[in-house]
Design an enzyme around this catalytic site. Sequence first.
Site, short mmCIF file in Angstrom:
data_model
loop_
_atom_site.label_atom_id
_atom_site.label_comp_id
_atom_site.label_asym_id
_atom_site.label_seq_id
_atom_site.Cartn_x
_atom_site.Cartn_y
_atom_site.Cartn_z
N GLU A 1 -13.20 68.41 118.89
CA GLU A 1 -12.77 68.64 120.12
C GLU A 1 -13.89 67.78 121.16
OE1 GLU A 1 -10.16 71.96 121.98
OE2 GLU A 1 -12.13 72.57 122.57
N LYS B 1 -11.61 81.82 128.66
CA LYS B 1 -12.36 81.18 129.79
C LYS B 1 -11.65 81.18 131.06
CE LYS B 1 -15.07 77.04 130.96
NZ LYS B 1 -15.51 75.81 130.57
N LYS C 1 0.47 71.06 125.67
CA LYS C 1 0.60 72.56 126.47
C LYS C 1 1.51 72.24 127.50
CE LYS C 1 -4.33 73.98 126.33
NZ LYS C 1 -5.40 74.08 127.16
N HIS D 1 -13.85 73.68 92.56
CA HIS D 1 -12.59 73.78 91.44
C HIS D 1 -11.26 73.18 92.47
CE1 HIS D 1 -14.99 75.66 88.29
NE2 HIS D 1 -15.60 76.18 89.27
N GLY E 1 -15.82 75.85 126.31
CA GLY E 1 -15.18 76.98 125.33
C GLY E 1 -15.73 76.88 123.69
N ARG E 2 -15.94 75.65 123.35
CA ARG E 2 -16.59 75.33 121.85
C ARG E 2 -18.13 75.83 121.85
NH1 ARG E 2 -14.38 71.25 124.01
NH2 ARG E 2 -15.64 69.22 124.59
N GLU F 1 -1.32 81.36 124.49
CA GLU F 1 -1.28 82.22 123.34
C GLU F 1 -2.06 83.51 123.69
OE1 GLU F 1 -2.09 79.11 123.50
OE2 GLU F 1 -1.53 77.78 121.73
O1 F6P Z 1 -6.77 73.96 124.18
C1 F6P Z 1 -8.37 73.90 124.15
C2 F6P Z 1 -8.94 74.92 124.72
O2 F6P Z 1 -9.24 74.52 126.20
C3 F6P Z 1 -10.44 74.86 124.21
O3 F6P Z 1 -11.51 74.10 124.62
C4 F6P Z 1 -10.85 76.38 124.58
O4 F6P Z 1 -11.87 76.67 123.73
C5 F6P Z 1 -9.52 77.14 124.21
O5 F6P Z 1 -8.55 76.41 124.65
C6 F6P Z 1 -9.14 78.42 124.90
O6 F6P Z 1 -9.54 78.44 126.26
P1 F6P Z 1 -9.61 79.73 127.00
O7 F6P Z 1 -10.98 80.21 126.85
O8 F6P Z 1 -9.74 79.44 128.62
O9 F6P Z 1 -8.50 80.55 126.70
#
Ligand code: F6P
Length: 553
Positions: free
Chosen positions: A366, A218, A517, A397, A280-281, A224
Amino acid sequence: MATPATPNSAAKVEPLTKRKSWTALQSHYEAIRGQHLRSLFAEDPKRGERMTAEAIGIFLDYSKNRITDKTVKLLVQLAEESGLRSHIDAMFRGEKINFTEKRAVLHVALRAPKDASIVVDGQNVVPEVHAVLDKMAAFSNRVRSGAWTGHTGKRIRNVINIGIGGSDLGPVMAYEALKSYSDRAMTFRFVSNVDGTDFAEAVEGLDAAETLFIVSSKTFTTLETMTNAHSARDWSLAALGGDEKSVAKHFVAVSTNATEVAKFGIDTANMFGFWDWVGGRYSMDSAIGLSTMLAIGPDNFRSMLNGFHQMDEHFRTAPFEENLPVLLGLLGIWYNDFFGAQTVAVLPYEQYLKRFPAYLQQLTMESNGKHVTVDGSDVTYSTGPIYWGEPGTNGQHSFYQLIHQGTRLIPCDFIAFAQPLKPLGPHHDMLLANVFAQTEALAFGKTPEQVKAEGTPDWLVPHRVFEGNRPSNTILATRLTPETLGQLVALYEHAVFTQGAIWQINSFDQWGVELGKVLAQRIIPEVASHTETPLNHDSSTNNLIRRYRKLKA
Ligand code: F6P
Protein backbone atom coordinates in the site's frame (compact mmCIF):
# COMPACT_ATOMS: atom_id res chain seq x y z
CA MET A 1 19.56 17.60 -7.28
CA ALA A 2 17.68 15.47 -4.75
CA THR A 3 13.88 15.16 -4.73
CA PRO A 4 12.38 17.63 -2.24
CA ALA A 5 11.17 15.82 0.87
CA THR A 6 8.01 17.91 0.99
CA PRO A 7 7.03 18.70 -2.60
CA ASN A 8 4.99 21.88 -2.66
CA SER A 9 4.57 22.66 -6.31
CA ALA A 10 4.25 20.96 -9.65
CA ALA A 11 7.94 21.64 -10.22
CA LYS A 12 9.52 18.77 -12.10
CA VAL A 13 12.02 16.62 -10.21
CA GLU A 14 15.25 15.36 -11.69
CA PRO A 15 14.48 11.84 -13.00
CA LEU A 16 15.94 9.11 -10.83
CA THR A 17 17.37 7.35 -13.88
CA LYS A 18 19.48 10.40 -14.69
CA ARG A 19 21.31 10.30 -11.36
CA LYS A 20 25.01 9.58 -11.56
CA SER A 21 24.79 6.74 -9.09
CA TRP A 22 21.85 5.21 -11.00
CA THR A 23 23.72 5.10 -14.29
CA ALA A 24 26.80 3.85 -12.46
CA LEU A 25 24.68 1.09 -10.92
CA GLN A 26 23.42 0.16 -14.38
CA SER A 27 26.93 -0.39 -15.73
CA HIS A 28 27.97 -2.07 -12.51
CA TYR A 29 25.00 -4.43 -12.84
CA GLU A 30 26.09 -5.37 -16.36
CA ALA A 31 29.58 -6.04 -15.02
CA ILE A 32 28.59 -8.30 -12.12
CA ARG A 33 25.25 -9.85 -13.07
CA GLY A 34 27.01 -13.02 -14.30
CA GLN A 35 29.05 -13.50 -11.13
CA HIS A 36 28.11 -16.41 -8.96
CA LEU A 37 27.93 -16.26 -5.18
CA ARG A 38 30.18 -19.32 -5.22
CA SER A 39 33.04 -17.31 -6.69
CA LEU A 40 32.26 -14.18 -4.71
CA PHE A 41 32.62 -16.20 -1.52
CA ALA A 42 35.61 -18.23 -2.75
CA GLU A 43 37.54 -15.10 -3.70
CA ASP A 44 36.75 -13.28 -0.48
CA PRO A 45 36.87 -15.55 2.58
CA LYS A 46 35.90 -12.74 4.97
CA ARG A 47 32.81 -11.73 3.01
CA GLY A 48 30.41 -13.56 5.34
CA GLU A 49 31.73 -11.61 8.31
CA ARG A 50 32.19 -8.27 6.59
CA MET A 51 28.86 -7.96 4.81
CA THR A 52 26.89 -7.82 8.01
CA ALA A 53 25.43 -5.07 10.13
CA GLU A 54 24.29 -5.13 13.72
CA ALA A 55 22.42 -2.67 15.85
CA ILE A 56 20.12 -2.74 18.88
CA GLY A 57 20.36 -6.52 19.03
CA ILE A 58 19.35 -7.16 15.42
CA PHE A 59 21.96 -8.83 13.23
CA LEU A 60 21.69 -8.62 9.46
CA ASP A 61 23.79 -10.90 7.26
CA TYR A 62 23.54 -9.56 3.72
CA SER A 63 26.59 -11.36 2.38
CA LYS A 64 24.51 -13.89 0.40
CA ASN A 65 23.38 -11.16 -1.98
CA ARG A 66 24.60 -10.74 -5.55
CA ILE A 67 26.66 -7.73 -4.65
CA THR A 68 30.23 -6.59 -4.17
CA ASP A 69 31.59 -3.85 -1.93
CA LYS A 70 31.23 -1.56 -4.92
CA THR A 71 27.50 -2.33 -5.16
CA VAL A 72 27.01 -1.24 -1.57
CA LYS A 73 29.04 1.90 -2.19
CA LEU A 74 27.00 2.83 -5.24
CA LEU A 75 23.69 2.07 -3.53
CA VAL A 76 24.71 4.27 -0.61
CA GLN A 77 25.63 6.98 -3.10
CA LEU A 78 22.19 6.61 -4.63
CA ALA A 79 20.63 7.14 -1.20
CA GLU A 80 22.76 10.22 -0.69
CA GLU A 81 22.06 11.67 -4.12
CA SER A 82 18.37 11.08 -3.50
CA GLY A 83 18.54 13.21 -0.37
CA LEU A 84 17.51 10.33 1.87
CA ARG A 85 18.97 12.09 4.90
CA SER A 86 16.85 15.19 4.37
CA HIS A 87 13.77 13.02 3.73
CA ILE A 88 14.37 11.28 7.07
CA ASP A 89 14.86 14.59 8.85
CA ALA A 90 11.71 16.01 7.27
CA MET A 91 9.66 13.07 8.53
CA PHE A 92 11.05 13.35 12.07
CA ARG A 93 10.48 17.13 12.03
CA GLY A 94 6.79 16.60 11.29
CA GLU A 95 6.81 18.13 7.82
CA LYS A 96 3.80 17.32 5.66
CA ILE A 97 5.63 14.81 3.52
CA ASN A 98 2.35 13.09 2.66
CA PHE A 99 1.77 16.05 0.39
CA THR A 100 -1.18 14.63 -1.59
CA GLU A 101 -3.18 14.50 1.64
CA LYS A 102 -1.37 17.45 3.22
CA ARG A 103 -0.39 15.42 6.26
CA ALA A 104 2.65 14.87 8.38
CA VAL A 105 3.86 11.26 8.69
CA LEU A 106 4.64 10.75 12.31
CA HIS A 107 4.33 7.16 13.39
CA VAL A 108 7.74 7.84 14.99
CA ALA A 109 5.97 10.19 17.43
CA LEU A 110 3.86 7.26 18.67
CA ARG A 111 6.93 5.75 20.30
CA ALA A 112 8.81 8.89 21.20
CA PRO A 113 9.75 9.15 24.89
CA LYS A 114 7.72 11.48 27.11
CA ASP A 115 10.31 14.26 27.10
CA ALA A 116 10.65 14.40 23.30
CA SER A 117 9.17 17.22 21.29
CA ILE A 118 7.74 16.74 17.81
CA VAL A 119 5.80 19.70 16.53
CA VAL A 120 2.91 19.53 14.07
CA ASP A 121 1.11 22.77 13.16
CA GLY A 122 2.81 24.55 16.03
CA GLN A 123 1.94 21.95 18.65
CA ASN A 124 4.11 19.36 20.36
CA VAL A 125 2.21 16.10 19.80
CA VAL A 126 4.21 13.93 22.20
CA PRO A 127 2.19 14.83 25.35
CA GLU A 128 -1.04 13.90 23.52
CA VAL A 129 0.47 10.57 22.50
CA HIS A 130 1.35 9.80 26.10
CA ALA A 131 -2.03 10.93 27.37
CA VAL A 132 -3.70 8.38 25.07
CA LEU A 133 -1.21 5.69 26.11
CA ASP A 134 -2.01 6.39 29.75
CA LYS A 135 -5.73 6.20 29.06
CA MET A 136 -5.23 2.90 27.22
CA ALA A 137 -3.16 1.57 30.13
CA ALA A 138 -5.77 2.55 32.72
CA PHE A 139 -8.51 0.91 30.66
CA SER A 140 -6.43 -2.22 30.00
CA ASN A 141 -5.65 -2.60 33.67
CA ARG A 142 -9.34 -2.34 34.57
CA VAL A 143 -10.36 -4.94 32.01
CA ARG A 144 -7.48 -7.30 32.79
CA SER A 145 -8.08 -7.10 36.54
CA GLY A 146 -11.81 -7.60 36.24
CA ALA A 147 -12.62 -4.13 37.58
CA TRP A 148 -14.32 -3.28 34.30
CA THR A 149 -17.39 -5.48 34.08
CA GLY A 150 -19.99 -6.03 31.40
CA HIS A 151 -23.64 -5.03 31.54
CA THR A 152 -24.64 -7.98 33.72
CA GLY A 153 -21.70 -7.56 36.10
CA LYS A 154 -19.62 -10.38 34.62
CA ARG A 155 -15.95 -9.70 33.94
CA ILE A 156 -14.72 -9.37 30.37
CA ARG A 157 -13.10 -12.55 29.11
CA ASN A 158 -13.35 -12.05 25.38
CA VAL A 159 -12.10 -9.17 23.28
CA ILE A 160 -13.03 -8.83 19.62
CA ASN A 161 -11.26 -6.24 17.50
CA ILE A 162 -13.33 -5.09 14.54
CA GLY A 163 -11.28 -3.32 11.89
CA ILE A 164 -9.73 -3.83 8.48
CA GLY A 165 -6.43 -3.06 6.76
CA GLY A 166 -4.17 -1.23 9.17
CA SER A 167 -6.88 -1.39 11.81
CA ASP A 168 -6.75 -5.18 11.72
CA LEU A 169 -3.49 -6.49 10.30
CA GLY A 170 -1.27 -4.85 12.92
CA PRO A 171 -3.45 -5.92 15.86
CA VAL A 172 -3.85 -9.49 14.66
CA MET A 173 -0.17 -9.84 13.72
CA ALA A 174 0.96 -8.42 17.09
CA TYR A 175 -1.46 -10.61 19.01
CA GLU A 176 -0.21 -13.74 17.27
CA ALA A 177 3.43 -12.64 17.56
CA LEU A 178 3.19 -11.91 21.27
CA LYS A 179 0.70 -14.59 22.25
CA SER A 180 3.21 -16.10 24.59
CA TYR A 181 3.18 -12.84 26.60
CA SER A 182 -0.62 -12.62 26.62
CA ASP A 183 -3.17 -13.32 29.33
CA ARG A 184 -4.27 -16.83 28.41
CA ALA A 185 -7.42 -16.54 30.51
CA MET A 186 -8.73 -14.12 27.91
CA THR A 187 -9.82 -14.85 24.35
CA PHE A 188 -8.87 -12.49 21.53
CA ARG A 189 -10.49 -12.60 18.12
CA PHE A 190 -10.38 -10.35 15.09
CA VAL A 191 -13.08 -9.55 12.56
CA SER A 192 -12.17 -7.77 9.34
CA ASN A 193 -13.92 -9.19 6.31
CA VAL A 194 -17.40 -8.00 5.33
CA ASP A 195 -18.06 -11.68 4.59
CA GLY A 196 -20.55 -12.50 7.37
CA THR A 197 -18.69 -15.74 8.05
CA ASP A 198 -15.87 -13.79 9.61
CA PHE A 199 -18.17 -12.23 12.18
CA ALA A 200 -20.17 -15.41 12.77
CA GLU A 201 -17.04 -17.43 13.48
CA ALA A 202 -15.56 -14.71 15.70
CA VAL A 203 -18.51 -14.75 18.09
CA GLU A 204 -19.03 -18.50 17.91
CA GLY A 205 -19.28 -19.96 21.39
CA LEU A 206 -18.80 -16.62 23.17
CA ASP A 207 -21.00 -15.25 25.93
CA ALA A 208 -22.01 -11.70 24.98
CA ALA A 209 -22.07 -10.77 28.68
CA GLU A 210 -18.30 -11.40 28.79
CA THR A 211 -17.45 -9.91 25.39
CA LEU A 212 -15.96 -6.52 24.64
CA PHE A 213 -15.84 -5.16 21.09
CA ILE A 214 -13.18 -2.70 20.03
CA VAL A 215 -14.33 -0.90 16.91
CA SER A 216 -11.06 0.19 15.32
CA SER A 217 -11.28 2.55 12.40
CA LYS A 218 -9.30 5.67 11.72
CA THR A 219 -12.13 7.16 9.68
CA PHE A 220 -15.04 5.30 11.33
CA THR A 221 -16.69 5.19 7.91
CA THR A 222 -15.09 2.07 6.40
CA LEU A 223 -17.82 -0.12 4.93
CA GLU A 224 -16.55 -3.45 6.25
CA THR A 225 -15.85 -2.21 9.75
CA MET A 226 -19.09 -0.31 10.16
CA THR A 227 -21.13 -3.24 8.82
CA ASN A 228 -19.40 -5.61 11.24
CA ALA A 229 -19.76 -3.11 14.09
CA HIS A 230 -23.53 -2.86 13.51
CA SER A 231 -23.83 -6.64 13.40
CA ALA A 232 -21.85 -6.82 16.64
CA ARG A 233 -24.15 -4.28 18.24
CA ASP A 234 -27.21 -6.29 17.17
CA TRP A 235 -25.65 -9.53 18.41
CA SER A 236 -24.66 -8.02 21.74
CA LEU A 237 -27.97 -6.23 22.31
CA ALA A 238 -30.00 -9.31 21.39
CA ALA A 239 -28.09 -11.40 23.92
CA LEU A 240 -28.19 -8.76 26.65
CA GLY A 241 -31.93 -8.14 26.60
CA GLY A 242 -31.92 -5.18 24.21
CA ASP A 243 -30.88 -2.62 26.80
CA GLU A 244 -29.12 0.21 24.88
CA LYS A 245 -27.20 1.04 28.04
CA SER A 246 -25.21 -2.18 27.58
CA VAL A 247 -23.42 -0.68 24.56
CA ALA A 248 -21.31 1.54 26.80
CA LYS A 249 -20.04 -1.54 28.67
CA HIS A 250 -19.37 -3.72 25.66
CA PHE A 251 -18.16 -1.32 22.98
CA VAL A 252 -15.18 0.98 22.84
CA ALA A 253 -13.84 2.77 19.81
CA VAL A 254 -10.42 3.60 18.42
CA SER A 255 -10.68 6.39 15.91
CA THR A 256 -9.81 9.91 14.82
CA ASN A 257 -13.50 10.66 14.18
CA ALA A 258 -15.35 11.47 17.43
CA THR A 259 -18.49 12.61 15.58
CA GLU A 260 -19.03 9.25 13.87
CA VAL A 261 -18.13 7.35 17.05
CA ALA A 262 -20.85 9.24 18.94
CA LYS A 263 -23.34 8.66 16.10
CA PHE A 264 -22.72 4.94 16.37
CA GLY A 265 -23.71 5.13 20.02
CA ILE A 266 -20.34 4.67 21.68
CA ASP A 267 -19.69 7.04 24.55
CA THR A 268 -16.74 9.19 23.44
CA ALA A 269 -15.36 8.77 26.96
CA ASN A 270 -14.69 5.21 25.78
CA MET A 271 -12.96 6.37 22.64
CA PHE A 272 -9.21 6.17 22.22
CA GLY A 273 -7.97 8.73 19.77
CA PHE A 274 -5.19 9.09 17.31
CA TRP A 275 -4.34 11.58 14.63
CA ASP A 276 -4.42 12.12 10.89
CA TRP A 277 -0.61 11.99 10.86
CA VAL A 278 -0.74 8.26 11.64
CA GLY A 279 -1.30 6.23 8.48
CA GLY A 280 -3.47 3.12 8.85
CA ARG A 281 -0.60 0.77 7.99
CA TYR A 282 1.65 2.58 10.47
CA SER A 283 -0.83 2.52 13.34
CA MET A 284 -0.30 -0.71 15.28
CA ASP A 285 1.56 1.20 17.99
CA SER A 286 -1.16 3.86 18.32
CA ALA A 287 -4.49 3.27 20.09
CA ILE A 288 -5.17 0.82 17.23
CA GLY A 289 -2.99 -1.44 19.37
CA LEU A 290 -5.54 -1.43 22.20
CA SER A 291 -6.27 -5.15 21.70
CA THR A 292 -2.51 -5.79 21.85
CA MET A 293 -2.25 -3.90 25.13
CA LEU A 294 -5.24 -5.75 26.55
CA ALA A 295 -3.57 -9.03 25.61
CA ILE A 296 -0.01 -8.41 26.79
CA GLY A 297 -0.52 -5.63 29.36
CA PRO A 298 0.70 -2.02 29.39
CA ASP A 299 4.28 -2.80 30.43
CA ASN A 300 4.87 -5.18 27.56
CA PHE A 301 3.20 -2.72 25.19
CA ARG A 302 5.56 0.01 26.32
CA SER A 303 8.49 -2.28 25.83
CA MET A 304 7.27 -2.89 22.24
CA LEU A 305 7.16 0.90 21.75
CA ASN A 306 10.67 1.09 23.11
CA GLY A 307 11.80 -1.39 20.47
CA PHE A 308 10.21 0.74 17.75
CA HIS A 309 11.91 3.83 19.14
CA GLN A 310 15.33 2.16 19.23
CA MET A 311 15.03 1.37 15.53
CA ASP A 312 13.77 4.91 14.81
CA GLU A 313 16.88 6.34 16.44
CA HIS A 314 19.14 3.91 14.63
CA PHE A 315 17.50 4.83 11.31
CA ARG A 316 17.74 8.54 12.05
CA THR A 317 21.37 8.56 13.12
CA ALA A 318 23.37 5.61 11.79
CA PRO A 319 25.56 6.06 8.71
CA PHE A 320 23.82 4.56 5.70
CA GLU A 321 26.36 1.78 5.21
CA GLU A 322 25.62 0.53 8.75
CA ASN A 323 21.95 1.43 8.79
CA LEU A 324 19.77 -1.70 8.87
CA PRO A 325 16.60 -0.27 7.27
CA VAL A 326 18.63 1.66 4.69
CA LEU A 327 20.61 -1.45 3.72
CA LEU A 328 17.45 -3.55 3.50
CA GLY A 329 15.73 -0.88 1.41
CA LEU A 330 18.71 -0.44 -0.92
CA LEU A 331 19.12 -4.17 -1.50
CA GLY A 332 15.43 -4.28 -2.38
CA ILE A 333 16.01 -1.58 -4.99
CA TRP A 334 18.99 -3.47 -6.39
CA TYR A 335 16.90 -6.55 -7.15
CA ASN A 336 13.72 -4.73 -8.11
CA ASP A 337 15.22 -2.22 -10.49
CA PHE A 338 18.39 -3.82 -11.79
CA PHE A 339 17.74 -7.57 -11.68
CA GLY A 340 14.05 -7.11 -12.50
CA ALA A 341 12.88 -9.23 -9.55
CA GLN A 342 9.16 -8.85 -9.06
CA THR A 343 8.67 -10.23 -5.59
CA VAL A 344 10.29 -10.56 -2.19
CA ALA A 345 9.68 -13.58 0.02
CA VAL A 346 9.57 -12.96 3.76
CA LEU A 347 10.22 -16.16 5.62
CA PRO A 348 9.99 -16.00 9.40
CA TYR A 349 11.35 -19.10 11.10
CA GLU A 350 9.20 -18.40 14.13
CA GLN A 351 5.69 -19.75 14.29
CA TYR A 352 4.52 -16.77 16.33
CA LEU A 353 5.28 -14.56 13.32
CA LYS A 354 2.88 -16.44 11.11
CA ARG A 355 0.90 -13.27 10.26
CA PHE A 356 4.01 -11.13 9.72
CA PRO A 357 4.11 -11.60 5.92
CA ALA A 358 0.43 -10.58 5.66
CA TYR A 359 1.13 -7.53 7.80
CA LEU A 360 4.11 -6.61 5.61
CA GLN A 361 1.98 -6.89 2.49
CA GLN A 362 -0.07 -3.87 3.46
CA LEU A 363 2.91 -1.99 4.83
CA THR A 364 5.01 -2.44 1.71
CA MET A 365 2.48 -2.67 -1.11
CA GLU A 366 0.00 0.00 0.00
CA SER A 367 2.98 2.28 0.62
CA ASN A 368 5.08 1.73 -2.47
CA GLY A 369 2.59 0.42 -5.02
CA LYS A 370 2.69 3.74 -6.88
CA HIS A 371 3.16 4.59 -10.55
CA VAL A 372 3.74 8.32 -10.50
CA THR A 373 6.53 10.35 -8.99
CA VAL A 374 5.93 13.30 -6.67
CA ASP A 375 5.68 15.65 -9.65
CA GLY A 376 2.93 13.53 -11.19
CA SER A 377 4.91 12.03 -14.04
CA ASP A 378 4.91 8.31 -14.76
CA VAL A 379 7.81 6.43 -13.27
CA THR A 380 10.13 4.82 -15.82
CA TYR A 381 11.27 2.06 -13.47
CA SER A 382 9.60 -0.51 -11.23
CA THR A 383 8.46 0.55 -7.78
CA GLY A 384 7.19 -1.62 -4.91
CA PRO A 385 7.64 -5.36 -5.41
CA ILE A 386 5.12 -7.98 -4.32
CA TYR A 387 5.72 -9.23 -0.78
CA TRP A 388 4.65 -12.68 0.24
CA GLY A 389 5.70 -15.49 2.51
CA GLU A 390 4.91 -18.14 5.07
CA PRO A 391 6.65 -19.26 8.20
CA GLY A 392 9.46 -21.77 7.86
CA THR A 393 9.71 -24.69 7.68
CA ASN A 394 6.24 -25.06 6.15
CA GLY A 395 7.13 -23.07 3.03
CA GLN A 396 10.01 -25.46 2.35
CA HIS A 397 7.51 -28.18 1.59
CA SER A 398 5.44 -26.09 -0.77
CA PHE A 399 6.82 -23.11 -2.71
CA TYR A 400 10.56 -23.29 -2.03
CA GLN A 401 10.90 -25.61 -5.04
CA LEU A 402 10.22 -22.59 -7.27
CA ILE A 403 12.65 -20.41 -5.36
CA HIS A 404 15.42 -23.03 -5.72
CA GLN A 405 14.86 -24.31 -9.24
CA GLY A 406 12.27 -22.08 -10.91
CA THR A 407 12.96 -19.45 -13.55
CA ARG A 408 12.34 -16.41 -11.37
CA LEU A 409 14.72 -14.57 -9.12
CA ILE A 410 13.14 -14.24 -5.68
CA PRO A 411 15.17 -12.42 -3.06
CA CYS A 412 14.32 -13.80 0.37
CA ASP A 413 14.40 -12.36 3.87
CA PHE A 414 14.92 -15.11 6.45
CA ILE A 415 14.02 -14.06 9.99
CA ALA A 416 15.11 -16.16 12.95
CA PHE A 417 15.68 -16.04 16.70
CA ALA A 418 18.39 -17.81 18.66
CA GLN A 419 16.17 -18.67 21.60
CA PRO A 420 12.76 -20.29 21.27
CA LEU A 421 9.81 -19.11 23.33
CA LYS A 422 8.66 -22.69 23.67
CA PRO A 423 11.79 -24.84 24.04
CA LEU A 424 11.03 -28.41 23.10
CA GLY A 425 13.78 -31.00 22.85
CA PRO A 426 15.65 -30.74 19.55
CA HIS A 427 13.04 -28.62 17.74
CA HIS A 428 14.74 -25.27 17.82
CA ASP A 429 18.14 -26.50 16.65
CA MET A 430 16.35 -28.25 13.79
CA LEU A 431 14.45 -25.10 12.94
CA LEU A 432 17.57 -22.93 12.86
CA ALA A 433 19.55 -25.59 10.98
CA ASN A 434 16.91 -25.27 8.29
CA VAL A 435 17.35 -21.49 8.09
CA PHE A 436 21.08 -21.82 7.58
CA ALA A 437 20.68 -24.77 5.21
CA GLN A 438 18.18 -22.93 3.03
CA THR A 439 20.25 -19.78 2.65
CA GLU A 440 23.31 -21.93 1.91
CA ALA A 441 21.46 -24.04 -0.66
CA LEU A 442 19.99 -20.95 -2.31
CA ALA A 443 23.35 -19.23 -2.59
CA PHE A 444 25.62 -22.10 -3.53
CA GLY A 445 23.30 -24.70 -5.05
CA LYS A 446 24.70 -27.96 -6.37
CA THR A 447 26.71 -28.24 -9.57
CA PRO A 448 26.28 -30.97 -12.23
CA GLU A 449 29.68 -32.34 -11.14
CA GLN A 450 28.51 -32.66 -7.56
CA VAL A 451 25.30 -34.32 -8.66
CA LYS A 452 27.20 -36.76 -10.91
CA ALA A 453 29.67 -37.56 -8.16
CA GLU A 454 26.74 -38.84 -6.10
CA GLY A 455 26.21 -41.55 -8.72
CA THR A 456 23.22 -39.88 -10.38
CA PRO A 457 22.56 -41.26 -13.89
CA ASP A 458 23.28 -38.70 -16.63
CA TRP A 459 19.67 -38.28 -17.71
CA LEU A 460 18.67 -37.31 -14.16
CA VAL A 461 21.49 -34.86 -13.56
CA PRO A 462 19.82 -31.69 -15.00
CA HIS A 463 16.77 -32.29 -12.83
CA ARG A 464 18.86 -32.50 -9.70
CA VAL A 465 21.14 -29.55 -10.33
CA PHE A 466 20.66 -26.48 -8.18
CA GLU A 467 21.86 -23.41 -10.01
CA GLY A 468 22.29 -21.46 -6.76
CA ASN A 469 23.08 -17.75 -6.90
CA ARG A 470 19.70 -17.04 -5.32
CA PRO A 471 20.01 -14.11 -2.93
CA SER A 472 18.89 -13.85 0.65
CA ASN A 473 19.18 -11.74 3.76
CA THR A 474 19.26 -13.34 7.19
CA ILE A 475 17.89 -11.32 10.08
CA LEU A 476 18.84 -12.84 13.41
CA ALA A 477 17.87 -11.71 16.90
CA THR A 478 18.13 -13.33 20.29
CA ARG A 479 14.50 -13.85 21.14
CA LEU A 480 11.06 -12.71 20.00
CA THR A 481 10.02 -10.23 22.67
CA PRO A 482 7.66 -7.24 22.54
CA GLU A 483 10.79 -5.11 22.13
CA THR A 484 12.16 -7.17 19.24
CA LEU A 485 8.80 -7.11 17.52
CA GLY A 486 8.83 -3.31 17.66
CA GLN A 487 12.36 -3.26 16.25
CA LEU A 488 11.44 -5.62 13.44
CA VAL A 489 8.32 -3.74 12.37
CA ALA A 490 10.18 -0.42 12.43
CA LEU A 491 12.99 -2.02 10.41
CA TYR A 492 10.56 -2.70 7.57
CA GLU A 493 8.71 0.61 7.98
CA HIS A 494 11.94 2.48 7.43
CA ALA A 495 13.11 0.20 4.61
CA VAL A 496 9.84 1.10 2.86
CA PHE A 497 10.54 4.78 3.56
CA THR A 498 14.05 4.49 2.12
CA GLN A 499 12.72 2.96 -1.08
CA GLY A 500 9.90 5.48 -1.45
CA ALA A 501 12.33 8.38 -1.06
CA ILE A 502 14.61 6.95 -3.74
CA TRP A 503 11.77 6.07 -6.11
CA GLN A 504 10.49 9.67 -5.67
CA ILE A 505 6.99 8.48 -4.80
CA ASN A 506 4.61 9.32 -1.99
CA SER A 507 4.67 6.22 0.22
CA PHE A 508 1.95 7.59 2.49
CA ASP A 509 -1.24 7.93 0.45
CA GLN A 510 -3.37 5.09 -0.98
CA TRP A 511 -5.64 6.51 -3.66
CA GLY A 512 -5.54 3.15 -5.40
CA VAL A 513 -8.06 1.70 -2.96
CA GLU A 514 -10.71 4.32 -3.73
CA LEU A 515 -12.25 3.31 -7.06
CA GLY A 516 -13.31 -0.17 -5.96
CA LYS A 517 -14.90 1.29 -2.82
CA VAL A 518 -16.94 3.80 -4.85
CA LEU A 519 -18.09 1.21 -7.37
CA ALA A 520 -19.08 -1.20 -4.59
CA GLN A 521 -21.31 1.50 -3.07
CA ARG A 522 -23.04 1.84 -6.41
CA ILE A 523 -23.47 -1.91 -6.87
CA ILE A 524 -24.68 -2.72 -3.32
CA PRO A 525 -28.28 -1.49 -3.91
CA GLU A 526 -28.30 -3.13 -7.33
CA VAL A 527 -27.44 -6.58 -5.99
CA ALA A 528 -29.67 -6.17 -2.95
CA SER A 529 -32.68 -5.12 -5.01
CA HIS A 530 -35.55 -7.61 -5.30
CA THR A 531 -36.75 -6.04 -8.53
CA GLU A 532 -34.93 -6.05 -11.86
CA THR A 533 -33.57 -2.51 -11.75
CA PRO A 534 -31.83 -1.34 -14.94
CA LEU A 535 -28.06 -1.80 -14.93
CA ASN A 536 -25.65 0.56 -16.63
CA HIS A 537 -22.28 -1.14 -16.27
CA ASP A 538 -20.31 -2.89 -18.97
CA SER A 539 -21.86 -6.08 -20.37
CA SER A 540 -19.74 -8.37 -18.18
CA THR A 541 -20.56 -6.62 -14.92
CA ASN A 542 -24.27 -6.35 -15.86
CA ASN A 543 -24.36 -10.04 -16.69
CA LEU A 544 -22.66 -11.09 -13.45
CA ILE A 545 -25.03 -8.98 -11.35
CA ARG A 546 -28.07 -10.46 -13.15
CA ARG A 547 -26.76 -13.99 -12.67
CA TYR A 548 -26.07 -13.36 -8.99
CA ARG A 549 -29.56 -12.00 -8.47
CA LYS A 550 -31.04 -15.11 -10.10
CA LEU A 551 -28.84 -17.56 -8.22
CA LYS A 552 -29.34 -16.03 -4.80
CA ALA A 553 -33.09 -16.30 -5.19
O1 F6P B 1 -8.74 0.80 2.16
C1 F6P B 1 -7.48 1.09 2.64
C2 F6P B 1 -7.51 1.72 3.99
O2 F6P B 1 -7.76 3.06 3.90
C3 F6P B 1 -6.20 1.43 4.71
O3 F6P B 1 -5.20 2.32 4.38
C4 F6P B 1 -6.62 1.46 6.13
O4 F6P B 1 -5.67 0.85 6.95
C5 F6P B 1 -7.93 0.71 6.05
O5 F6P B 1 -8.50 1.13 4.83
C6 F6P B 1 -8.87 0.90 7.19
O6 F6P B 1 -9.25 2.23 7.34
P1 F6P B 1 -9.96 2.73 8.67
O7 F6P B 1 -9.04 2.52 9.80
O8 F6P B 1 -10.27 4.17 8.41
O9 F6P B 1 -11.23 1.92 8.84
